[in-house]
Design a protein around this motif. Structure first.
Motif, short mmCIF file in Angstrom:
data_model
loop_
_atom_site.label_atom_id
_atom_site.label_comp_id
_atom_site.label_asym_id
_atom_site.label_seq_id
_atom_site.Cartn_x
_atom_site.Cartn_y
_atom_site.Cartn_z
N LEU B 137 19.99 -34.77 74.42
CA LEU B 137 18.60 -35.20 74.36
C LEU B 137 18.51 -36.60 73.75
CD1 LEU B 137 17.04 -31.91 72.95
CD2 LEU B 137 16.87 -32.76 75.28
N THR B 139 16.97 -37.25 71.25
CA THR B 139 16.97 -37.11 69.80
C THR B 139 18.36 -36.87 69.25
OG1 THR B 139 16.38 -34.82 70.21
CG2 THR B 139 14.62 -36.29 69.48
N ARG B 318 17.74 -31.39 65.40
CA ARG B 318 16.81 -30.25 65.29
C ARG B 318 15.67 -30.56 64.34
NH1 ARG B 318 21.53 -27.65 66.20
NH2 ARG B 318 21.58 -25.69 67.35
N LEU B 321 13.07 -32.54 66.15
CA LEU B 321 12.34 -31.82 67.20
C LEU B 321 11.38 -30.80 66.64
CD1 LEU B 321 15.20 -31.13 69.76
CD2 LEU B 321 13.14 -32.49 70.18
N TYR B 322 11.77 -30.11 65.55
CA TYR B 322 10.98 -28.96 65.11
C TYR B 322 10.11 -29.21 63.90
CZ TYR B 322 13.79 -26.50 68.52
OH TYR B 322 14.38 -26.10 69.69
N HIS B 326 6.43 -34.11 62.26
CA HIS B 326 7.15 -35.19 62.93
C HIS B 326 7.81 -36.14 61.94
CE1 HIS B 326 8.59 -37.79 65.90
NE2 HIS B 326 7.47 -38.21 66.48
N ASP B 328 11.02 -37.96 60.83
CA ASP B 328 12.18 -38.36 61.62
C ASP B 328 13.24 -38.91 60.70
OD1 ASP B 328 14.05 -39.53 63.39
OD2 ASP B 328 12.48 -39.84 64.88
N LEU C 30 8.64 -39.62 68.91
CA LEU C 30 8.71 -38.73 70.07
C LEU C 30 7.47 -38.84 70.95
CD1 LEU C 30 10.08 -35.44 68.44
CD2 LEU C 30 11.35 -37.21 69.65
N ARG C 110 4.26 -28.02 74.33
CA ARG C 110 5.26 -27.07 74.82
C ARG C 110 4.95 -26.67 76.24
NH1 ARG C 110 5.04 -23.89 69.18
NH2 ARG C 110 6.52 -25.17 68.04
N LYS C 113 6.05 -29.49 78.41
CA LYS C 113 7.52 -29.53 78.57
C LYS C 113 7.98 -28.52 79.60
CE LYS C 113 9.32 -31.26 74.23
NZ LYS C 113 9.03 -30.83 72.88
N GLU C 119 14.14 -33.72 80.22
CA GLU C 119 13.52 -34.17 78.98
C GLU C 119 12.49 -35.25 79.27
OE1 GLU C 119 16.10 -36.25 76.35
OE2 GLU C 119 14.69 -36.16 74.67
#
Lengths: 281, 350, 314
Positions: B137, B139, B318, B321-322, B326, B328, C30, C110, C113, C119
């Motif tokens: 990914l 990320t 991870r 992403l989670y 957000h 980073d 992101l 989500r 996505k 991606e």
């Protein structure tokens, strides 16, 4: 080859239990291993600690108050504060208890050889200091160090620990003991004064002397500058740190200060080491 | 040694493995969410996600693990330790980053005077079949931390998805012991070339620009920096980043049960929780999010490297992403480096 | 444009020192995401954005800053949380400067996505469309097909009791009257309901993100962390997972604004809003009370009136 499980408590029993202080918050437990081979295998030095387990309640770390010179005696003084310590206050003589230990690095006994020892203790942090002093007062070890000076302070006379030992130490020639309290009572004939002030008054020489100081943060905060003023360098001031601990063996990650773990690399550190560590608080 | 396993034979191959081993692989919990579990049927294996939410560390260091039972019998309490596992295990489908992370945790748990027997037992008895990342990914930054989407280190057997088949590489003695397996065939020249192509494409895709290099020394000078005052502001103090992080290994120990019978359990814990370092007296050496976020970042990029010579981050992404707000980590790392944007003091968060 | 207006007002507030800081949303790394920003200088206000990805409830940060004067960007649901918190006396209304933004509903990243293969590397909005770009694809989606479920049922999308409003009020009607999950839930038998709940919650990893992003969860010591008495264990026992979520939902009754932050935060994608939606519906039916609408209201579960229902006492 089976690797020893360091998390399993070793079974022991409470041989004696008695309250030390008038506020009933401090209780000393004398423990005995159930199995002779565990007692034989248990070797510790002053300054180390053990994790005591009460099954169903949990585990907590306590400095060993007895000295290795006391014929296998194993004592701890417990301050009643939370779930585990309250359970340790209620446990009866003859009850079971679990021990994991000895843990930690202990005092640097080798470094004390040939030096004068200045011991400063406050409140119930005196536990491991009792171990240290008793060790060096033993005839086999007394000659290893020169002068022993002890300043021990508590808030009130009733809150002093190990009164029997203190009395016998007062009578000895080979140790200079000054016991002080913040507030006296009608029966108190000893010194009244805060530990940092007593230290200043006593003004022991820092030459060839190592200072060991254990006490509540407030006491340390005011006593440390006095030691510095007496020319004690950081490498010769030792202390035993406290942090919340769980595993006691440097795995669970909880008690770190910087890259050092208080349970494994400590709890005894000197101030030169502490100055280099990131101050987390 | 390299072999080819046709995907049409995959289920039967797994079935064969399950006769001798307990097989741990990603299992689907719901659309887009999977977890490493012991599988009962080969059909349960779910390799559709690049990685599971909870990382493969779970297989060696479960989120909740009973350490020992205790029971009072005849006036004496017996403890029965549960570190032994009966059957050998296979961990299938772990990614190179989380396999590298296992070795990072190993350095803490399996070294020193005391050995964590629970982790040791599982580690010793597990054969790791890693799975390469064909499509990392945006990320992912494993290459910035010394890893790679095709890192074979730590795997006993290394699998590369070629579409209709897997290319399997025997890395260690444990992995090579599978060479007699009847489903493993000789790979063709084309298979090997395809694998090469996928590997170089994947490697190039991963972000290798995150300035992890030299971060330990930079952080040495930053303990009291005002940087920390801003870094933590948006963090709400949940445990997602620590629980989903492949290298985080802090735990708590509690007793469950009564004085007569019960068990001592260890559960994952997080240094970001205010309770983590809270002492019974009420004193907390890390009283606010500032100290706790600093602890997390310093531990990964300064304290751990001081002892073990490598950062405790594998660049899996991870946490990026989670994180619900957000946060980073790449930005935080960037701001410790000379490459940081000029007016970072004004960008009041990370 | 709303975004420009937000920046202007933030700049003004900070220049005139009406507030110590402004909490809003900003772009970060992101696609399909924004991040909470804490702006302390007028220049910093240029980083504030407004789009369909401003999914966090910023009211949660007000507890940390309750010693300061704070400006905060709020959607309809966020403002409802703040009203509820003001009624619970967590802070004084005059400490806050609420920059209200009539909400066009937030997009479920989500869901987006799942609608594409591969991606998503870039995303931007224009009007009703979301433009998505990946390594090997480019596509456009209609944003109104990808709202969060809590946004679909939201009635009061125009934030109430704000200091300023960054646009015209939007209509007070939901897209769907009732969440599909709630409807499906209501149609189940008690055993069916229990099975559904149990299955959802079995994925829980006790990360407490749902609790930490929720503005209403501000207890100094949460019941799950209490050790004396210890209500539940700290492990993964299914009964403990269920206990945590049931009790947390009950603690939200009549307080939850329906912002959906809990569900959006959950890394295991556990459905949570159906529980509080259902509970809030019951509060509405029994007490004619809706969370966060009336600044003078008395929340029914913390108020006793002589004419309260007694028919449940059998």
């Amino acid at each position: 080859m089976k690797v020893k499980n360091p998390y399993l408590p070793i079974p022991a029993v409470v041989k004696r239990a008695y309250i030390e202080t008038t506020d009933h918050m401090l209780r000393t437990l004398e423990l005995k291993f159930l199995k002779e081979e565990d007692a034989q295998a248990f070797h510790f030095i002053p300054g180390q600690f053990c994790e005591l387990s009460i099954f169903g309640k949990g585990e907590a770390p306590f400095g060993i108050a007895s000295s290795p010179t006391e014929d296998g005696r194993l004592t701890f003084t417990i301050n009643k504060a939370g779930v585990v310590t309250t359970a340790l206050h209620h446990i009866e003589e003859g009850s079971e208890i679990g021990i994991r230990g000895p843990l930690g690095n202990g005092y640097p006994m080798e470094l004390f050889k040939g030096k004068n020892l200045l011991v400063i203790g406050g409140g119930f942090a005196f536990t491991t200091l009792r171990s240290l002093i008793t060790y060096f007062l033993h005839p086999a070890n007394r000659s290893q160090v020169n002068q022993i000076t002890v300043i021990y302070g508590a808030r009130m006379p009733g809150l002093l620990l190990y009164k029997e030992e203190l009395n016998s130490w007062q009578k000895r020639e080979d140790i200079h003991l000054v016991v002080t309290v913040d507030w006296g009572d009608k029966d108190w004939k000893g010194k009244v004064g805060l530990v940092p002030n007593v230290l200043e008054e006593l003004a022991p020489s820092s030459e060839n002397t190592i200072a060991v100081i254990c006490g509540p943060p407030m006491m340390i905060k005011f006593t440390l500058p006095k030691l510095v003023a007496l020319q004690f360098p950081d490498e010769r001031i030792y202390t035993s740190l406290e942090r919340r601990m769980k595993c006691g063996i440097g795995k669970c990650g909880r008690c770190n200060i910087g890259h050092l773990y208080v349970c494994k690399d400590g709890p005894v550190f000197n101030y030169a080491q502490l100055k280099n560590l990131p101050r987390d608080d | 040694m390299k072999w080819k396993l046709e995907k049409k034979d995959f289920q039967k191959f797994l079935q064969g493995l399950m006769e001798d081993y307990d097989l741990f692989a990603p299992v689907k919990l719901t659309e887009g969410v999977s977890e490493f579990k012991k599988i009962n049927q080969p059909e349960e294996v779910y390799l559709n996600q690049l990685f599971t939410q909870k990382p493969a560390k779970e297989v060696f260091f479960p989120q909740s693990e009973v350490m020992f039972h205790y029971e009072k019998r005849g006036g004496q309490t017996q403890t029965i330790s549960l570190e032994e596992i009966e059957r050998e295990r296979i961990l299938l489908g772990a990614k190179p980053c989380e396999i590298k992370a296992i070795s990072i945790i190993e350095k803490v748990f399996m070294s020193g005077e005391s050995i964590d027997v629970y982790f040791l037992e599982k580690r010793r008895k597990t054969i790791i079949m890693g799975l390469a990342c064909n499509h990392p990914l945006s990320t992912c930054f494993c290459t910035s931390t010394g890893g790679s989407p095709f890192l074979r280190e730590g795997s006993d057997l290394f699998l590369i998805d070629l579409g209709e088949s897997f290319l399997m590489e025997g890395i260690t003695g444990k992995g090579l012991s599978f060479q007699e397996n009847k489903f493993l065939k000789e790979p063709s020249e084309e298979d090997l070339n395809t694998a090469q192509l996928i590997e170089s494409k994947a490697f190039q895709k991963v972000d290798s620009s995150v300035p992890v290099e030299g971060i330990e020394k930079r952080l040495d000078l930053m303990m009291e920096s005002t940087f920390w005052n801003r870094v933590h502001e948006k963090c709400v103090g949940c445990r997602i980043c620590t629980y989903l992080c492949p290298t985080c290994h802090c735990f708590d120990m509690v007793d469950e049960g009564g004085p007569q019978r019960g068990q001592r359990v260890r559960n994952w814990d997080s240094c970001l929780s205010p309770l983590y370092s809270l002492e019974t007296s009420g004193h907390n050496p890390r009283p606010t999010g500032r100290e706790r976020t600093r602890q997390r970042i310093m531990h990964k990029f300064n304290y751990y490297p001081k002892i073990y010579g490598q950062v405790a981050c594998v660049g899996c992404g991870r946490c990026i992403l989670y994180c619900p707000v957000h946060f980073d980590i790449r930005k935080a790392i960037l701001w410790t480096s000379p490459k940081r944007p000029k007016k970072y003091e004004e960008r009041s968060s990370s | 444009m709303i975004q420009e207006k937000i920046r202007e007002i933030a700049k003004d507030l900070l220049r005139t020192k009406k507030v110590d800081l402004v909490i809003g949303f900003g772009e970060w790394t992101l696609p399909l995401r924004t991040t909470p920003l804490f702006i302390r200088t007028p220049e910093g206000a240029d980083h504030l954005v407004w789009n369909s990805f401003c999914e966090n409830n910023l009211a949660v940060y007000l507890h940390k800053f309750n010693q300061f004067k704070v400006g905060v960007v709020v959607k309809g649901c966020d403002a409802r949380s703040i009203v509820a918190l003001t009624l619970e006396k967590r802070f004084k209304r005059d400490q806050l400067f609420l920059i209200g933004v009539p909400c066009q509903r937030m997009v479920d990243r989500r869901k987006v996505k799942r609608a594409v293969q591969g991606e998503i590397l870039h995303a931007f909005e224009e009007g009703d469309q979301i433009f998505l770009e990946g390594e090997e694809f480019k596509t456009t989606l209609r944003r109104d097909q990808f709202f969060y479920s809590s946004c679909q049922t939201c009635i009061h999308r125009t934030p109430l009791h704000t200091d300023v409003l960054m646009g015209d009020p939007v209509e007070e009607s939901p897209l769907t009257e009732i969440l599909p999950e709630v409807k499906a839930f209501e149609e189940k038998s008690p055993e069916g309901r229990w099975d559904y709940f149990k299955k959802e919650v079995s994925r829980c990893i006790r990360c407490y993100a749902c609790r930490e992003v929720c503005p209403m969860c501000y207890c100094e010591e949460c019941f799950v962390d209490s050790s004396n008495p210890k209500w539940i264990e700290r492990g993964q026992l299914p009964s403990d997972l269920m206990f945590y979520h049931i009790v947390r939902a009950y603690h939200q009754t009549g307080r939850c604004s329906g912002c959906g932050a809990c569900e959006r935060a959950c890394p295991m994608e556990i459905r949570l809003t159906y529980l509080t939606q259902k509970l809030n519906q019951e509060v509405k039916d029994l007490f004619n009370f809706e969370t966060g609408i009336d600044l003078e209201a008395s929340p029914p579960l913390s108020t006793f009136r002589m004419d309260d229902h007694q028919d449940f006492i059998k």
